[in-house]
Design a protein around this motif. Structure first.
Motif, PDB file in Angstrom:
ATOM      1  N   THR A 175       0.825  -1.201   0.000  1.00 51.68           N
ATOM      2  CA  THR A 175       0.000   0.000   0.000  1.00 51.68           C
ATOM      3  C   THR A 175       0.861   1.254   0.000  1.00 51.68           C
ATOM      4  N   HIS A 176       2.156   1.074   0.213  1.00 51.79           N
ATOM      5  CA  HIS A 176       3.091   2.201   0.192  1.00 51.79           C
ATOM      6  C   HIS A 176       4.499   1.651  -0.027  1.00 51.79           C
ATOM      7  N   THR A 177       5.467   2.525  -0.269  1.00 52.85           N
ATOM      8  CA  THR A 177       6.840   2.057  -0.472  1.00 52.85           C
ATOM      9  C   THR A 177       7.584   1.906   0.852  1.00 52.85           C
ATOM     10  N   SER A 178       6.915   2.223   1.970  1.00 53.95           N
ATOM     11  CA  SER A 178       7.590   2.147   3.262  1.00 53.95           C
ATOM     12  C   SER A 178       8.159   0.754   3.598  1.00 53.95           C
ATOM     13  N   PRO A 179       7.525  -0.373   3.162  1.00 54.21           N
ATOM     14  CA  PRO A 179       8.152  -1.667   3.470  1.00 54.21           C
ATOM     15  C   PRO A 179       9.584  -1.792   2.947  1.00 54.21           C
ATOM     16  N   TYR A 201      -0.392   0.282  -4.306  1.00 55.73           N
ATOM     17  CA  TYR A 201      -1.761  -0.089  -4.692  1.00 55.73           C
ATOM     18  C   TYR A 201      -2.738   0.177  -3.564  1.00 55.73           C
ATOM     19  N   ARG A 202      -3.849   0.828  -3.892  1.00 55.22           N
ATOM     20  CA  ARG A 202      -4.913   1.014  -2.916  1.00 55.22           C
ATOM     21  C   ARG A 202      -6.260   0.962  -3.626  1.00 55.22           C
ATOM     22  N   CYS A 203      -7.240   0.430  -2.937  1.00 54.86           N
ATOM     23  CA  CYS A 203      -8.555   0.254  -3.533  1.00 54.86           C
ATOM     24  C   CYS A 203      -9.287   1.591  -3.510  1.00 54.86           C
ATOM     25  N   HIS A 214       2.290   5.786  -7.794  1.00 50.45           N
ATOM     26  CA  HIS A 214       3.742   5.663  -7.577  1.00 50.45           C
ATOM     27  C   HIS A 214       4.199   6.532  -6.419  1.00 50.45           C
ATOM     28  N   GLN A 215       5.121   5.988  -5.651  1.00 46.16           N
ATOM     29  CA  GLN A 215       5.706   6.757  -4.544  1.00 46.16           C
ATOM     30  C   GLN A 215       7.229   6.664  -4.591  1.00 46.16           C
ATOM     31  N   VAL A 216       7.861   7.601  -3.928  1.00 51.51           N
ATOM     32  CA  VAL A 216       9.289   7.465  -3.624  1.00 51.51           C
ATOM     33  C   VAL A 216       9.427   7.519  -2.115  1.00 51.51           C
ATOM     34  N   HIS A 255       0.482  12.651  11.851  1.00 49.53           N
ATOM     35  CA  HIS A 255       0.723  11.374  12.510  1.00 49.53           C
ATOM     36  C   HIS A 255       0.910  10.253  11.494  1.00 49.53           C
ATOM     37  N   PHE A 256       2.002   9.531  11.621  1.00 54.61           N
ATOM     38  CA  PHE A 256       2.202   8.267  10.927  1.00 54.61           C
ATOM     39  C   PHE A 256       2.720   7.292  11.966  1.00 54.61           C
ATOM     40  N   PRO A 257       2.292   6.036  11.910  1.00 53.09           N
ATOM     41  CA  PRO A 257       2.724   5.093  12.938  1.00 53.09           C
ATOM     42  C   PRO A 257       4.243   4.861  12.931  1.00 53.09           C
ATOM     43  N   PHE A 258       4.856   5.017  11.740  1.00 49.86           N
ATOM     44  CA  PHE A 258       6.277   4.642  11.618  1.00 49.86           C
ATOM     45  C   PHE A 258       7.242   5.787  11.851  1.00 49.86           C
ATOM     46  N   THR A 259       6.715   6.980  12.175  1.00 53.50           N
ATOM     47  CA  THR A 259       7.619   8.101  12.475  1.00 53.50           C
ATOM     48  C   THR A 259       7.155   8.829  13.744  1.00 53.50           C
ATOM     49  N   GLU A 260       8.121   9.405  14.430  1.00 52.03           N
ATOM     50  CA  GLU A 260       7.805  10.201  15.615  1.00 52.03           C
ATOM     51  C   GLU A 260       8.944  11.184  15.884  1.00 52.03           C
ATOM     52  N   LEU A 288       3.828  15.681   0.804  1.00 54.40           N
ATOM     53  CA  LEU A 288       4.742  14.664   1.314  1.00 54.40           C
ATOM     54  C   LEU A 288       4.520  14.385   2.790  1.00 54.40           C
ATOM     55  N   GLY A 289       4.787  13.137   3.207  1.00 56.79           N
ATOM     56  CA  GLY A 289       4.775  12.786   4.622  1.00 56.79           C
ATOM     57  C   GLY A 289       6.181  12.421   5.062  1.00 56.79           C
ATOM     58  N   CYS A 290       6.532  12.757   6.297  1.00 50.41           N
ATOM     59  CA  CYS A 290       7.892  12.470   6.727  1.00 50.41           C
ATOM     60  C   CYS A 290       7.993  12.483   8.247  1.00 50.41           C
ATOM     61  N   GLY A 291       9.146  12.164   8.757  1.00 49.18           N
ATOM     62  CA  GLY A 291       9.360  12.231  10.197  1.00 49.18           C
ATOM     63  C   GLY A 291      10.633  11.502  10.589  1.00 49.18           C
ATOM     64  N   PHE A 313      10.812   9.584   4.576  1.00 48.90           N
ATOM     65  CA  PHE A 313       9.758  10.378   3.943  1.00 48.90           C
ATOM     66  C   PHE A 313       9.140   9.579   2.803  1.00 48.90           C
ATOM     67  N   GLY A 314       7.942   9.951   2.449  1.00 46.13           N
ATOM     68  CA  GLY A 314       7.266   9.307   1.328  1.00 46.13           C
ATOM     69  C   GLY A 314       6.552  10.358   0.514  1.00 46.13           C
ATOM     70  N   VAL A 315       6.750  10.321  -0.797  1.00 44.09           N
ATOM     71  CA  VAL A 315       6.151  11.344  -1.657  1.00 44.09           C
ATOM     72  C   VAL A 315       5.547  10.681  -2.894  1.00 44.09           C
TER      73      VAL A 315
HETATM   74  N1  DAH Z   1       3.829   5.619   3.749  1.00 50.15           N
HETATM   75  C1  DAH Z   1       3.062   6.828   3.841  1.00 50.15           C
HETATM   76  C2  DAH Z   1       1.858   6.760   2.930  1.00 50.15           C
HETATM   77  O1  DAH Z   1       1.860   6.013   2.002  1.00 50.15           O
HETATM   78  C3  DAH Z   1       3.904   8.025   3.434  1.00 50.15           C
HETATM   79  C4  DAH Z   1       4.987   8.286   4.419  1.00 50.15           C
HETATM   80  C5  DAH Z   1       4.782   9.166   5.455  1.00 50.15           C
HETATM   81  C6  DAH Z   1       6.207   7.659   4.284  1.00 50.15           C
HETATM   82  C7  DAH Z   1       5.776   9.423   6.377  1.00 50.15           C
HETATM   83  C8  DAH Z   1       7.202   7.907   5.215  1.00 50.15           C
HETATM   84  C9  DAH Z   1       6.974   8.800   6.257  1.00 50.15           C
HETATM   85  O2  DAH Z   1       8.412   7.342   5.122  1.00 50.15           O
HETATM   86  O3  DAH Z   1       7.961   9.043   7.142  1.00 50.15           O
HETATM   87  O4  DAH Z   1       0.920   7.457   3.142  1.00 50.15           O
END
Ligand code: DAH
Length: 360
Positions: A175-179, A201-203, A214-216, A255-260, A288-291, A313-315
């Motif tokens: 669902t994101h490139t974070s994995p 991919y998201r429904c 697409h994300q980076v 808020h994102f679970p994987f960043t603080e 963009l999201g980041c942390g 970060f994810g963009v």
């Molecule tokens: N994975 C998040 C999304 O798809 C985007 C994201 C946010 C990625 C914060 C990150 C992050 O690496 O730190 O919505």
């Protein structure tokens, strides 16, 4: 006519009659070659009486020289003719326009172009490229990113699930490139500095959402990287990407679970008519999201959070492409409409480079 005169007349006639370089070489061998007619005469000199030898020798020498001169002259004429003929038959008019070819007809899709631009900019900052599979397991897509099974954030992702496998697990389309963060930290030791461009991919489907997009992802892990570095990297990236000296950015707590702490980044823009002008005006667009990477994420890959830290970060690549090249409808990206691609696509000969402007 003496024998010598007779011979000279014959040889000179043969020289004049030679029509090709091959002919002239045959005439030379016949006259002046080791066993040639003139050479044989020269050899005969030794057996002559001294008083005969001198005048005859002089006469043969004269003949030899005249024949040699004639041979050279004829040869160079034939060479000139051969060259002129070659030049005439091989002319290429370089002022003609280049013929249409697949190379020129084809277009690079704006997503591929922006993907390349983003990669180029981060590569210039010392980031390397990481990759992960599109079909992920639950652990990499969620759990290791601090999204345990009952976590509400799982609902936000509109995940495409596969059927249950024999062991009860259910693969997902990521669902994101974070994995890719997790996979990189599992396989490599810090210091790490990677970006991971890829499909996600998201429904979901409307004017600004498609089920595949697409994300980076970006990830930096070492012992001292802090939020200031994150801000600088993102600012440099956006300036390079939008080809602006100055860019208006706003970091908003999120808020994102994987960043603080977690932040969302907005970019300042003005809307002039239908056009979006980045870097002007007082409207904001979230890009963009980041942390700072959450300690639980580090623990899930056996890194000690007291020792290591860093940012992520994810963009969205599609969103970046829409903004930079003014394309209003995301769905057109995937409609495979040739007219659209001819209009918005890029020539394959335009490679993005920092020096040339990233989006020439
Ligand atoms: N994975 C998040 C999304 O798809 C985007 C994201 C946010 C990625 C914060 C990150 C992050 O690496 O730190 O919505």
């Amino acid at each position: 006519m003496s024998d010598l005169q007779q011979l000279e007349t014959e040889l000179l006639a043969a020289v004049t009659g030679a029509a090709t370089l091959k002919d002239i070489e045959a005439v030379r061998v016949n006259a002046l070659g080791k066993k040639g007619q003139v050479s044989v005469l020269m050899k005969g000199l030794g057996k002559m009486q001294p008083e005969e030898r001198k005048p005859f020798g002089q006469a043969v020498n004269g003949l030899k020289q005249r024949v040699a001169t004639a041979l050279d002259a004829r040869k160079s004429t034939l060479e000139d003719e051969a060259l002129a003929e070659k030049l005439a038959s091989e002319t290429t008019d370089i002022t003609l326009p280049v013929r249409p070819s697949p190379m020129l007809e084809g277009r690079i899709h704006p997503i591929s172009q922006v993907w390349e631009e983003v990669t180029e900019i981060f590569a210039d900052m010392g980031f390397s490229i990481a990759e992960g599979p599109d079909i992920e397991d639950d652990f990499h897509n969620f759990t290791a990113l601090n999204i345990p099974p009952e976590h509400p954030a799982r609902q936000e992702f509109d995940t495409f699930y596969f059927g249950k496998k024999e062991d009860g697990s259910r693969p997902v389309l990521r669902t994101h490139t974070s994995p890719v963060q997790i996979r990189t930290m599992e396989n490599e030791k810090p210091p790490l500095r990677i970006i991971a461009p890829g499909r996600v991919y998201r429904c979901d489907s409307d004017q600004t959402h498609t089920p595949m997009f697409h994300q980076v992802e970006g990830l930096v892990i070492d012992r001292e990287t802090h939020f200031g570095h994150l801000k600088w990297v993102l600012e440099e990236f956006f300036k390079a990407f939008f080809e602006l000296d100055d860019i208006k950015m706003r970091f908003r707590a999120s808020h994102f679970p994987f960043t603080e702490p977690s932040m969302e980044v907005d970019i300042g823009y003005a809307k002039v008519g239908d056009e979006i002008r980045i870097g002007e005006g007082n409207q904001w667009l979230e890009v963009l999201g980041c942390g700072m990477v959450h300690p639980n994420v580090l623990k899930s890959v056996n890194l000690d959070p007291d020792e290591y830290q860093g940012f992520a970060f994810g963009v969205g690549i599609d969103r970046l492409a829409m903004l930079k090249y003014g394309m209003p409808d995301l769905r057109a990206f995937f409609a495979a409409d040739l007219r659209w691609l001819r209009h918005y696509g890029f020539s394959s000969l335009n490679m993005p480079t920092i020096a040339g402007g990233s989006g020439v």
